[in-house]
Design an enzyme around this catalytic site. Structure first.
Site: not given
Ligand code: GCW
Length: 720
Positions: A230, A311, A380, A385, A413, A562
């Site tokens: 970000n 996002e 990912k 996530d 996280e 979300w």
């Molecule tokens: O896992 C989510 C997180 C965000 C993160 C996003 C991403 C950096 O909650 O905080 O932002 O993914 O990977 O871009």
């Protein structure tokens, strides 16, 4: 000895003792280099290692020399300065055939040829009749990695004679991704503030930058993305680039390149342009000039990592262009300087009606073959996530003409922040070993990633860092193991998580066999334990909104994708996300053997059952229990297992220094407390749908559902 001398000796002893005790604050990571505590091993090592010297001179070789001196002196318990030659038995000689005559005389060129710039050999051999250990590589970087490997042998109590070790990384670019902001906050960071002190850079260079570089080099990490995905375009301005250059200068001798995140709208925000359209000539020229400016300051700059149209981040789609247009814009700017672009595939949109798990595949697969050679797609490990458990991301193996790299999260996280002991290597390993079936059986994610499946030479792997400025770097002492394991797996994705755990424990806590075995066992069990008390049986994304630490299965407002209810879909009929053709059909993104395997309830592994299926509460599980009871059983087993971890840890007291022993004990107590909250909150909540009583042997929740909904966390670093 007169009285004065005695007193000063005593004072020195006290000071040394205090220093030794203090040193167990975890700040030395796995590079502690304490004297080998097994007397037999120590004597043997002292006999076989009498000296060392490095052939040649360069910043990288000097870093290797510093490490050898520090490591050998520490481990052997006496100062071992550099020798002048290899005239004695037991000398360690490190270098390249080009840098010195000893290595050149050993005739290793042919063996070294296939090992690349970073590979190395460690061989026990004879030089002019003397037994020596040669650490040889074609390039200086390989020498440095070989030195760390050799020291690891000593640290873990392995043989150092009769060596014939050959190693080369299977992945070219092995990166940490820091989600660090310029104000030193860290997104999803639980270990204090960012290490990068932007205010003091470039003038004051915190000594920890070097410690950071050493630690990374020791596990083979060769790149770091300093800034959050970000992104803030300020980092691309002259003042910041000079700060970045100062870090790059410090990291260079350790083989580490710096990378930055590029905010797609930077040409508008800091360049004064009216558009960031990737096809606009002014925008193309701006990025080219920016790249030139960066490379003037940082000649070995690695490249850009980009989160675009995800996002809320800007991207090419703002201008009606594709992800390929965006990635290629930056790739073209970097190509003349040999830089790379890592373009993230973490895209999903609330306004797209399809299952979030499908969206990245839907957007990227049609673009296969349209990305430049110096671009990679960063994916990912799973399609949602960083959940405690996900199936592998279906993009792996689905874009054969594109270089694909995985992104793992090292920071926890969704796995208990810096409070829960969760060793993540089994999660990484599970993903890497998954068979995509992209080119028949055996087409593992690891083979997609190491390029062997698609014939790609540009290969990479990224881990989102869990590092901050707290003394022990990661908050939880065991968080260090996840950083360590990530690096080791990026070097060799075929390593087993158990082997890595064993190494790390011996380098950090104890070389006592039994104790080390117990600790490794705790680590190896820990991920499955967390899955059980958080998201058993394929449940996912039911964490509390925002902080993602505690449970929040009831979260049902705000952006649909979300919320938790979007993912668990519990109702009076049952629970789970139907991803077969009867539901979202996310299953179609996997190859036929997997569609078959996951698609049928009977063959779907129970670990992923509710990921792919919505099943009735009465569904009969392999254990003989019905689904509702199984869910209760798993939640309960998770909490009980944390209790087991606590007693195992308690049994280790005599083997662990007091400081870390008590720190981990305290953390495990908190983990158990919060695992119990997970169990109670989730079972109470799901009971409102199942309408069934708790099983007879299930200790009922301590509070009512309202209590859990209102609960806040006051003692979890980084969580509000
Ligand atoms: O896992 C989510 C997180 C965000 C993160 C996003 C991403 C950096 O909650 O905080 O932002 O993914 O990977 O871009």
């Amino acid at each position: 000895m007169n009285n004065m001398t005695r007193i000063s000796a005593l004072i020195i002893l006290i000071l040394v003792t205090i220093a030794a005790v203090r040193a167990e604050d975890g700040s030395r990571l796995w590079l502690r280099y304490d004297r080998i505590d097994d007397p037999v091993l120590l004597t043997a090592c002292q006999k076989n290692l009498t000296g060392w010297f490095i052939e040649g001179d360069s910043p990288v070789l000097r870093a290797a020399a510093g490490e050898l001196e520090r490591g050998l002196s520490g481990l052997l318990g006496r100062a071992i300065p550099e020798a002048r030659s290899a005239r004695r038995h037991g000398t360690v000689v490190a270098g390249t055939p080009a840098s010195g005559k000893v290595i050149a005389s050993l005739g290793l060129e042919q063996k070294l040829a296939g090992l690349g710039e970073e590979g190395y050999l460690i061989v026990s051999t004879l030089y002019r009749g003397k037994r020596i250990t040669a650490i040889a590589a074609s390039h200086d970087h390989g020498v440095l990695y070989g030195v760390f490997h050799f020291l690891r042998l000593l640290q873990t109590g392995q043989e150092i004679t009769g060596l014939e070790i050959k190693s080369r990384p299977r992945i070219g670019v092995r990166l940490l991704n820091h989600w660090d902001n310029l104000d030193r906050t860290v997104e999803r960071g639980y270990a204090g503030r960012s290490l990068w002190d932007w205010e003091e850079l470039p003038d004051r260079l915190d000594p920890r930058y070097i410690e950071y570089a050493r630690a990374n080099a020791s596990i083979g990490i060769n790149g770091t993305v300093l800034t959050n995905v970000n992104a803030n375009s300020q980092v691309l301005t002259d003042g910041y680039l000079r700060k970045v250059a100062a870090l790059a200068d410090l990291f260079r001798p350790y083989g580490i390149r710096v990378y930055l995140t590029a905010r797609f709208s930077a040409p508008v925000e800091i360049g004064g342009l009216v558009t960031a359209d990737p096809l606009a000539p002014a925008v193309i020229a701006w990025w080219q000039a920016k790249a030139e400016e960066i490379y003037r300051l940082i000649p070995d700059f690695g490249g850009f990592l980009v989160k675009a149209n995800s996002e809320g981040q800007p991207g090419p789609q703002n201008y009606g262009r594709s992800h390929a247009d965006g990635a290629n814009l930056l790739a073209d700017a970097l190509a003349p300087h040999s830089g790379i672009v890592m373009w993230r595939a973490f895209v999903y949109d609330n306004n797209v009606p399809d299952d979030r798990a499908k969206q990245a595949w839907n957007e990227f697969v049609p673009l296969d073959g349209r990305f430049r050679e110096n671009a990679l797609i960063q994916v990912k490990n799973g399609p949602i996530d960083f959940q405690p458990r996900e199936p592998f991301h279906p993009l792996f193996g689905a874009m054969p003409r594109t270089a694909m790299m995985p992104e793992f999260q090292i920071t926890q996280e969704y796995l208990g922040a810096s409070v829960h002991l969760v060793y993540l290597a089994p999660l990484y390993e599970e993903c890497l070993r998954s068979d995509t079936h992209a080119a028949g059986e055996g087409s593992t994610v690891a083979r997609v990633v190491d390029g062997s499946l698609g014939g790609h030479t540009l290969t990479a792997m990224a881990g989102v860092s869990n590092i901050g400025d707290v003394r022990n770097w990661t908050g939880h002492p065991f968080g260090q193991a996840n950083w360590y394991a990530f690096g080791r797996l990026a070097w060799d994705p075929g390593l087993s998580s158990a082997t890595i755990a064993g190494e790390w424990v011996r380098m950090t806590f104890t070389r006592d066999e039994e104790a080390a075995h117990t600790i490794s066992g705790m680590m190896m069990a820990s991920r499955e334990i967390a899955v059980n008390y958080m998201t058993p049986l394929g449940l996912h994304h039911i964490m509390y909104y925002g902080h993602h630490y505690g449970p929040g299965p009831w979260v049902d407002s705000g952006r649909a994708d979300w919320t938790s209810v979007y993912y668990h879909r519990a109702d009076s009929a049952g629970i789970g996300f139907e991803r077969t053709p009867a539901g979202s059909n996310a299953l179609e993104q996997y190859r036929p053997p997997l569609r078959e395997l996951y698609g049928r309830v009977e063959s779907c592994p129970e670990e992923l059952l509710l990921w792919f299926h919505h099943l009735p509460w009465e569904h009969r599980m392999k254990s003989g229990r019905i689904l509702w009871e199984e869910l209760c059983y798993r939640y309960d087993a998770g909490v009980r297992s944390v209790g087991r971890l606590r007693s195992e840890w308690a049994s280790l007291q005599e083997h662990i220094d007091a400081e870390r022993f008590s720190e981990v004990s305290t953390l495990l107590a908190k983990q158990e407390r919060d695992a119990r909250i997970w169990r109670d909150a989730c079972t109470l909540y799901f009971q409102t749908f199942s309408g069934k009583p708790f099983p007879a042997d299930f200790d009922p929740p301590q509070h009512d559902l309202q209590w859990y909904k209102a609960h806040t966390y006051e003692d979890i670093p980084g969580i509000e």
